[in-house]
Structure formats: C-alpha cells, structure tokens
Design a protein around this motif. Sequence first.
Motif, PDB file in Angstrom:
ATOM      1  N   ILE A  50       0.736  -1.224   0.322  1.00 25.24           N
ATOM      2  CA  ILE A  50       0.166   0.026  -0.152  1.00 25.24           C
ATOM      3  C   ILE A  50       0.932   1.448   0.149  1.00 25.24           C
ATOM      4  N   SER A  51       0.809   2.127  -0.852  1.00 27.04           N
ATOM      5  CA  SER A  51       1.402   3.259  -1.018  1.00 27.04           C
ATOM      6  C   SER A  51       0.647   4.431  -0.626  1.00 27.04           C
ATOM      7  N   TYR A  52       0.970   5.927  -0.558  1.00 29.75           N
ATOM      8  CA  TYR A  52       0.399   6.978   0.212  1.00 29.75           C
ATOM      9  C   TYR A  52       1.192   8.021  -0.660  1.00 29.75           C
ATOM     10  N   SER A  53       0.441   8.388  -1.310  1.00 33.34           N
ATOM     11  CA  SER A  53       0.767  10.175  -1.838  1.00 33.34           C
ATOM     12  C   SER A  53       0.198  11.576  -1.662  1.00 33.34           C
ATOM     13  N   GLU A  54       0.830  12.390  -1.455  1.00 30.55           N
ATOM     14  CA  GLU A  54       0.304  13.597  -0.794  1.00 30.55           C
ATOM     15  C   GLU A  54       0.794  15.028  -1.099  1.00 30.55           C
ATOM     16  N   TRP A  55       0.048  15.668  -2.299  1.00 31.96           N
ATOM     17  CA  TRP A  55       1.262  17.043  -2.649  1.00 31.96           C
ATOM     18  C   TRP A  55       0.015  17.737  -2.052  1.00 31.96           C
ATOM     19  N   SER A  56       0.053  19.304  -2.471  1.00 34.62           N
ATOM     20  CA  SER A  56      -0.402  20.256  -2.286  1.00 34.62           C
ATOM     21  C   SER A  56      -1.764  20.094  -2.762  1.00 34.62           C
ATOM     22  N   HIS A  57      -1.890  20.265  -3.908  1.00 30.82           N
ATOM     23  CA  HIS A  57      -3.455  19.531  -4.369  1.00 30.82           C
ATOM     24  C   HIS A  57      -3.707  17.771  -4.320  1.00 30.82           C
TER      25      HIS A  57
END
Length: 124
Positions: A29-36
């Motif tokens: 499981i991978s999660y990615s988070e950016w500004s939008h």
Amino acid sequence: MKKQIFYVLLFASLASCRWYDNNNGNTDISYSEWSHYYSMNAHFNKNKTRKVETYMDEKIGDRSNMSFVNTRIDGQIALDDHTTFYIKKYPGFVEIKFNKRENSYESYQRIRAMCQGIKEVVGK
C-alpha cells in the motif's frame, strides 16, 4: 540544476509513504500527498477483497446509497455529498486519486481516513 533535482526527489520521498505486510508478503500500500492531490495504491491478497469492499461501503458508500461489493471500477465517482474522485478497483487492487481543489476539506478528510483504514483491513 542538480540542487533543484535533489529537492524535488527529497520532497517526493517525503510526500509518499509505503506499507508492506511482511506476514504474507503480497500486500503493498502506498500513499502520496501533494498540495492539491492525495492518492493511494493498494495491492493485497484477493481473499481480502470482500473485507475491503465492505469497509469502503461503511466509510463512504452508505452515505450515497452505493456499494463497492462485487464491482470492478475504473472511472470518476461522484458521491451524493458532491465528493468526486477517481477509483480503479478490482479483486486485490484499489487505486484512488483525490483532487483537493475540487472537493471540500471534509471530503478530503473522509477519503483520506478511509484510505488509511484500508491498511488495517488488509492487515487483519
């Protein structure tokens, strides 16, 4: 130029998180988070698919009178509360891409919490 590339790579590594289940060796499981944007990719044992689908129903499906059980999905979903996101789902796999600019903060929190909870569901 090299310094800019270094910072981009550093930020990308800090903005994403991966979780592996060492018990059965086939969960990723991978999660990615950016500004939008927020995204999750989950590969897991196909035997856990029903648990994941039921969990997704409890967290977001019931509010919109929809079910994820026994479905294959590849497209944009719009919930009754106007939350929209892309989902690709088939046995043993779920991918979610969520645009923060197109949704409310409450929608983001709900989708993010569901995605984080999937890790617990497949880990059981």
